[in-house]
Design a protein around this motif. Structure first.
Motif, PDB file in Angstrom:
ATOM      1  N   GLN A 174       0.780  -1.187   0.188  1.00  9.22           N
ATOM      2  CA  GLN A 174      -0.034  -0.045  -0.044  1.00  9.22           C
ATOM      3  C   GLN A 174       0.940   1.119   0.062  1.00  9.22           C
ATOM      4  OE1 GLN A 174      -2.425  -1.941   3.170  1.00  9.22           O
ATOM      5  NE2 GLN A 174      -3.988   0.052   2.512  1.00  9.22           N
ATOM      6  N   ARG A 175       1.884   1.127   0.662  1.00  7.14           N
ATOM      7  CA  ARG A 175       2.819   2.397   0.723  1.00  7.14           C
ATOM      8  C   ARG A 175       3.438   2.653  -0.623  1.00  7.14           C
ATOM      9  NH1 ARG A 175       7.414   1.711   4.571  1.00  7.14           N
ATOM     10  NH2 ARG A 175       6.271  -0.039   5.275  1.00  7.14           N
ATOM     11  N   ALA A 176       3.616   1.611  -1.403  1.00 10.10           N
ATOM     12  CA  ALA A 176       4.231   1.643  -2.700  1.00 10.10           C
ATOM     13  C   ALA A 176       2.982   2.260  -3.580  1.00 10.10           C
ATOM     14  CB  ALA A 176       4.390   0.113  -3.543  1.00 10.10           C
ATOM     15  N   ALA A 177       1.973   1.761  -3.328  1.00 12.28           N
ATOM     16  CA  ALA A 177       0.671   2.382  -4.188  1.00 12.28           C
ATOM     17  C   ALA A 177       0.424   3.861  -4.083  1.00 12.28           C
ATOM     18  CB  ALA A 177      -0.698   1.706  -3.733  1.00 12.28           C
ATOM     19  N   ILE A 262      10.100  -0.868  -0.361  1.00 11.73           N
ATOM     20  CA  ILE A 262       8.811  -0.904  -1.176  1.00 11.73           C
ATOM     21  C   ILE A 262       8.544  -2.058  -1.622  1.00 11.73           C
ATOM     22  CG2 ILE A 262       7.078  -0.027  -2.678  1.00 11.73           C
ATOM     23  CD1 ILE A 262       7.965   2.827  -1.671  1.00 11.73           C
ATOM     24  N   ASP A 263       7.660  -2.866  -1.600  1.00 17.18           N
ATOM     25  CA  ASP A 263       7.404  -4.335  -2.245  1.00 17.18           C
ATOM     26  C   ASP A 263       6.481  -3.860  -3.305  1.00 17.18           C
ATOM     27  OD1 ASP A 263       7.604  -6.985  -2.933  1.00 17.18           O
ATOM     28  OD2 ASP A 263       6.573  -7.374  -1.175  1.00 17.18           O
ATOM     29  N   PHE A 264       6.829  -4.063  -4.643  1.00 19.98           N
ATOM     30  CA  PHE A 264       5.812  -4.057  -5.612  1.00 19.98           C
ATOM     31  C   PHE A 264       5.443  -5.019  -6.424  1.00 19.98           C
ATOM     32  CE2 PHE A 264       4.517  -2.774 -10.061  1.00 19.98           C
ATOM     33  CZ  PHE A 264       3.426  -1.880  -9.745  1.00 19.98           C
ATOM     34  N   LEU A 337     -13.126   8.991 -10.988  1.00 20.08           N
ATOM     35  CA  LEU A 337     -12.829   8.647  -9.689  1.00 20.08           C
ATOM     36  C   LEU A 337     -12.959   7.251  -9.415  1.00 20.08           C
ATOM     37  CD1 LEU A 337     -12.246  10.125  -6.711  1.00 20.08           C
ATOM     38  CD2 LEU A 337     -14.593  10.215  -6.328  1.00 20.08           C
ATOM     39  N   GLY A 338     -13.978   6.636  -9.774  1.00 20.78           N
ATOM     40  CA  GLY A 338     -14.045   5.330  -9.377  1.00 20.78           C
ATOM     41  C   GLY A 338     -12.853   4.575  -9.919  1.00 20.78           C
ATOM     42  N   GLN A 339     -12.449   4.931 -11.238  1.00 24.01           N
ATOM     43  CA  GLN A 339     -11.592   4.023 -11.903  1.00 24.01           C
ATOM     44  C   GLN A 339     -10.112   4.422 -11.215  1.00 24.01           C
ATOM     45  OE1 GLN A 339     -13.969   5.227 -13.739  1.00 24.01           O
ATOM     46  NE2 GLN A 339     -14.240   3.239 -14.706  1.00 24.01           N
ATOM     47  N   HIS A 340     -10.087   5.603 -10.548  1.00 24.45           N
ATOM     48  CA  HIS A 340      -8.836   5.886  -9.790  1.00 24.45           C
ATOM     49  C   HIS A 340      -8.671   5.159  -8.620  1.00 24.45           C
ATOM     50  CE1 HIS A 340      -5.646   9.174  -9.155  1.00 24.45           C
ATOM     51  NE2 HIS A 340      -5.687   8.285  -8.219  1.00 24.45           N
ATOM     52  N   LEU A 341      -9.781   5.076  -7.950  1.00 27.01           N
ATOM     53  CA  LEU A 341      -9.693   4.194  -6.655  1.00 27.01           C
ATOM     54  C   LEU A 341      -9.458   2.849  -7.068  1.00 27.01           C
ATOM     55  CD1 LEU A 341     -13.087   5.839  -5.088  1.00 27.01           C
ATOM     56  CD2 LEU A 341     -10.698   6.178  -4.254  1.00 27.01           C
ATOM     57  N   LEU A 342     -10.158   2.448  -7.679  1.00 30.28           N
ATOM     58  CA  LEU A 342      -9.752   0.917  -8.444  1.00 30.28           C
ATOM     59  C   LEU A 342      -8.361   0.699  -8.854  1.00 30.28           C
ATOM     60  CD1 LEU A 342     -12.813  -0.298 -10.878  1.00 30.28           C
ATOM     61  CD2 LEU A 342     -12.280  -0.956  -8.474  1.00 30.28           C
ATOM     62  N   LEU A 343      -7.726   1.406  -9.400  1.00 27.42           N
ATOM     63  CA  LEU A 343      -6.424   1.357  -9.685  1.00 27.42           C
ATOM     64  C   LEU A 343      -5.377   1.372  -8.598  1.00 27.42           C
ATOM     65  CD1 LEU A 343      -6.037   3.304 -13.073  1.00 27.42           C
ATOM     66  CD2 LEU A 343      -5.866   0.870 -12.505  1.00 27.42           C
ATOM     67  N   VAL A 344      -5.824   2.188  -7.542  1.00 27.14           N
ATOM     68  CA  VAL A 344      -4.773   2.735  -6.726  1.00 27.14           C
ATOM     69  C   VAL A 344      -4.943   1.101  -5.578  1.00 27.14           C
ATOM     70  CG1 VAL A 344      -4.616   3.847  -4.254  1.00 27.14           C
ATOM     71  CG2 VAL A 344      -5.048   4.809  -6.595  1.00 27.14           C
ATOM     72  N   ASP A 345      -6.237   0.828  -5.411  1.00 35.44           N
ATOM     73  CA  ASP A 345      -6.298  -0.566  -4.643  1.00 35.44           C
ATOM     74  C   ASP A 345      -5.868  -1.624  -5.451  1.00 35.44           C
ATOM     75  OD1 ASP A 345      -7.490   1.041  -2.863  1.00 35.44           O
ATOM     76  OD2 ASP A 345      -9.494   0.226  -3.320  1.00 35.44           O
ATOM     77  N   LEU A 346      -5.898  -1.753  -6.696  1.00 36.34           N
ATOM     78  CA  LEU A 346      -5.329  -3.014  -7.471  1.00 36.34           C
ATOM     79  C   LEU A 346      -3.787  -2.872  -7.374  1.00 36.34           C
ATOM     80  CD1 LEU A 346      -7.597  -3.098 -10.646  1.00 36.34           C
ATOM     81  CD2 LEU A 346      -6.999  -5.075  -9.017  1.00 36.34           C
ATOM     82  N   LEU A 347      -3.284  -1.688  -7.441  1.00 36.02           N
ATOM     83  CA  LEU A 347      -1.757  -1.669  -7.651  1.00 36.02           C
ATOM     84  C   LEU A 347      -1.301  -1.959  -6.133  1.00 36.02           C
ATOM     85  CD1 LEU A 347      -1.329   1.306  -9.774  1.00 36.02           C
ATOM     86  CD2 LEU A 347      -0.506  -0.988 -10.208  1.00 36.02           C
ATOM     87  N   GLY A 348      -2.256  -1.501  -5.105  1.00 29.97           N
ATOM     88  CA  GLY A 348      -1.688  -1.557  -3.718  1.00 29.97           C
ATOM     89  C   GLY A 348      -2.051  -2.890  -3.121  1.00 29.97           C
ATOM     90  N   GLY A 349      -2.537  -3.929  -3.861  1.00 34.73           N
ATOM     91  CA  GLY A 349      -2.917  -5.329  -3.483  1.00 34.73           C
ATOM     92  C   GLY A 349      -4.061  -5.291  -2.525  1.00 34.73           C
ATOM     93  N   LYS A 350      -5.061  -4.145  -2.622  1.00 37.34           N
ATOM     94  CA  LYS A 350      -5.998  -4.373  -1.709  1.00 37.34           C
ATOM     95  C   LYS A 350      -7.218  -5.173  -2.170  1.00 37.34           C
ATOM     96  CE  LYS A 350      -6.263   0.027   0.913  1.00 37.34           C
ATOM     97  NZ  LYS A 350      -7.389   0.997   0.952  1.00 37.34           N
ATOM     98  N   PRO A 351      -8.302  -5.778  -1.386  1.00 35.60           N
ATOM     99  CA  PRO A 351      -9.376  -6.461  -1.987  1.00 35.60           C
ATOM    100  C   PRO A 351     -10.387  -5.601  -2.373  1.00 35.60           C
ATOM    101  CG  PRO A 351      -9.288  -6.736   0.493  1.00 35.60           C
ATOM    102  CD  PRO A 351      -7.912  -5.974   0.058  1.00 35.60           C
TER     103      PRO A 351
END
Lengths: 387, 241
Positions: A174-177, A262-264, A337-351
């Motif tokens: 998440q820190r990486a994201a 940071i672990d990406f 905004l929706g896509q932005h949130l999705l991308l941040v979470d996807l890159l951050g490995g969040k469910p």
């Protein structure tokens, strides 16, 4: 053949032969990740540089204890001769540590001893090194103070009034994201850049070329013509976006992020999810461009309108950057905004809840389709053929 | 056959066309003659369904243009005033694109394109991109794509404007050929000799009003002038403000 397919096929052929449009559509996805790569690597380089820095010292012999402490912490020192201020000013040194002759004397007398850090406050690249050095000097001072208290029979905890403990709840990914917040923005921006050439050419371009009147004389509904153009431009936008996403991910994997802790990590399913999550933006972006392009009187006119439109996807990203808020489910329904949130979470490995994918896609497609209907209305106007 | 009755069209305060009526019959060449800004293009745009008239009606082979513009458009081939091309498509691709939009069956389309390329003598340029085409070459592409669906009515808005002598002759020959095939040809021009030479029936329009209609002879006779040019000037001046 369905008229929508006829127009779609023609626009794709026409568009792919437009070297200028193809170039700008391809350049953006390549340029961005390359830039990201060089920026990140040099940033990391600076960070790690600080760890390897060798501190020039004047009068090291006056404070062997401090120098020893620095060495123990992994910071090397070297003897410096000459004018420290001049050396820092002409940038040959980031910082010079000056230990005056009276240091041991005052130390022994348990009076505040002064040491000087000669530095240039305007040099941001020197900040990590200076920050480390200052931290170590404070640490040394605290250690000495504690020992003095112990000698006088006082517990050192007496002077520790408040203890600050950093508890970082973000996972490493998440820190990486968070650090990579600009990547989603860049991917969304790619949709606007890659489909633009086709969208302008199919609206303002047709008018300027005076090819719109012959086209509209054919027994085909305006809605079908606009939809064909929309789908063709969206195809370009989606290709540009996918390429940008893939290259961004590739660039991030090349950057030695592990060096700054940071672990990406992005696996194949995440890549597919990223592409699927962002694709609806392509349809939204081009629908806006078609509508604006139909308003414009000329190609140049359209280009200046659309130049401003490109700023639009930056808004949700900036908003999130300035007001980091907890994600609510309704936010996914806000286009971009929706896509932005999705991308941040996807890159951050969040469910991510499955509904988020549907909501964000649906909102983009609904708004996009509405704008296509608006454009079809604009094509109905008698004014559309007058140049 | 194109049948026009009582056509009127206003743009804001300006009346562009006022109570225009005429007929373009099959196997005949009808000329719409008038000075620049007389309302020729506006009239034609109403005929091929791009503008809606404020009053009056147009029938193309019996199909009402206002009620069913798409249906009427299937019966007309048009060379409009704006006749731009796509610079990155070849001449043949233009013909195919318009053929598909007109609903020409895919298995007949290639053959039809070949036929038009032969008819318009453009085999040398058929597979070149239209970027850099001469005026004459561009005109041929426009004419070919207008006729790809083999329409029974053809409307040409100033077809010889800006063309060299060779291409102009070619266009004249083509109009003659279309007439022989029994097609209703309607074309507009501001060039007297052109209209006098080609047309069986002339409609003179000025300030949006039909000031005379008939053959060259009947118009000259009605105006009391021996040649068409003098008759034209005299008739046009009667309605000038």
């Amino acid at each position: 053949m369905n008229p929508i397919r006829i127009v779609f096929a023609k626009e794709l052929t026409d568009g792919s032969r437009d070297r200028r449009a193809v170039m700008s559509a391809m350049l953006f996805p390549i340029l961005g990740p390359a830039l990201v790569y060089f920026m990140m690597t040099s940033l990391i380089h600076l960070q790690t540089e600080a760890k390897k820095a060798v501190i020039p010292v004047i009068g090291a012999e006056h404070a062997p204890g401090l120098i020893q402490y620095l060495h123990e912490k992994g910071m090397d020192t070297k003897t410096f001769t000459g004018d420290p201020k001049a050396a820092v000013k002409d940038k040959s040194e980031e910082v010079v540590l000056v230990i005056p002759d009276n240091f041991p004397e005052r130390m022994d007398a348990a009076r505040p001893a002064v040491i000087e850090l000669v530095q240039d406050g305007s040099r941001t690249d020197a900040r990590p090194t200076i920050g480390r050095l200052q931290r170590f000097i404070r640490g040394y001072a605290t250690e000495i103070a504690s020992m003095r208290l112990l000698l006088r029979g006082v517990s050192p905890t007496v002077i520790r009034t408040v203890n600050v403990e950093d508890i970082d709840v973000a996972s490493k990914q998440q820190r990486a994201a968070a650090a990579l917040n600009f990547i989603p923005m860049y991917i969304i921006l790619a949709a606007f850049v890659s489909g633009m050439g086709l969208a302008i050419d199919g609206t303002a371009g047709e008018r300027e070329r005076r090819s719109l009147e012959p086209l509209l004389i054919n027994p085909v509904e305006r809605f079908e013509i606009v939809t064909g153009k929309w789908l063709a431009a969206s195809t370009f936008a989606a290709i540009g976006m996918t390429l940008t996403a893939l290259l961004c991910i590739a660039a991030m994997r090349l950057v030695p992020l592990s060096e700054i802790g940071i672990d990406f990590h992005v696996d194949a399913t995440q890549v597919i999810a990223i592409i699927l999550a962002t694709a609806p933006v392509a349809f939204l972006a081009t629908s806006m461009q078609l509508a604006l392009g139909s308003f414009a009187r000329s190609f140049k006119d359209a280009q200046s309108y659309l130049g401003i439109l490109v700023l639009l996807p930056v808004v949700p990203s900036m908003f999130l950057l300035l007001h980091p808020v907890a994600t609510r489910i309704w936010m996914y329904a806000v286009p971009m905004l929706g896509q932005h949130l999705l991308l941040v979470d996807l890159l951050g490995g969040k469910p991510i809840p499955i509904a988020a994918y549907f909501l964000s896609a649906l909102s983009c497609l609904v708004v996009g389709f509405a704008l296509v209907l608006v454009t079809a209305r604009l094509f109905q106007r008698e004014r559309i053929i007058s140049t | 056959m194109i049948d026009v009755a009582g056509l009127s069209k206003r743009f804001g305060e300006v009346t562009a066309v006022k109570d225009v009526s005429f007929e373009a019959q099959d196997g005949r060449v009808t000329g719409l003659l008038g000075p620049n800004g007389a309302g020729k293009s506006t009239t034609l745009r109403i005929l091929y369904g791009l503008l809606r008239p404020d009053a009056g009606r147009v029938r193309v082979d019996g199909v009402d243009v206002v009620a069913d513009p798409r249906g009427a458009q299937r019966h007309i081939g048009v060379l409009p005033d704006n006749h731009g091309l796509y610079p990155r498509l070849t001449a043949r691709e233009h013909i195919l694109y318009f053929g598909r939009l007109q609903g020409v069956a895919e298995d007949k389309l290639g053959e039809r394109a070949d036929e038009l390329i032969r008819l318009l003598d453009m085999s040398g340029i058929a597979d070149r991109r239209t970027e850099g085409f001469s005026q004459g070459e561009r005109m041929k592409v426009c004419l070919a794509r207008a006729m790809v669906h083999d329409p029974r009515n053809i409307i040409l808005d100033e077809p010889t404007n800006g063309l060299d002598v060779m291409t102009t002759r070619r266009v004249r020959e083509l109009i003659g050929e279309l007439r022989r095939r029994g097609i209703a040809v309607l074309f507009s021009s501001h060039l007297m000799h052109e209209v006098a030479r080609l047309c069986d029936h002339i409609v003179i329009i000025s300030e949006g009003i039909v000031v005379a209609a008939g053959t060259t002879e009947s118009i000259s006779e009605a105006a009391g002038e021996p040649n068409l040019e003098d008759a034209f000037v005299k008739l046009v001046e009667t309605v000038l403000p």
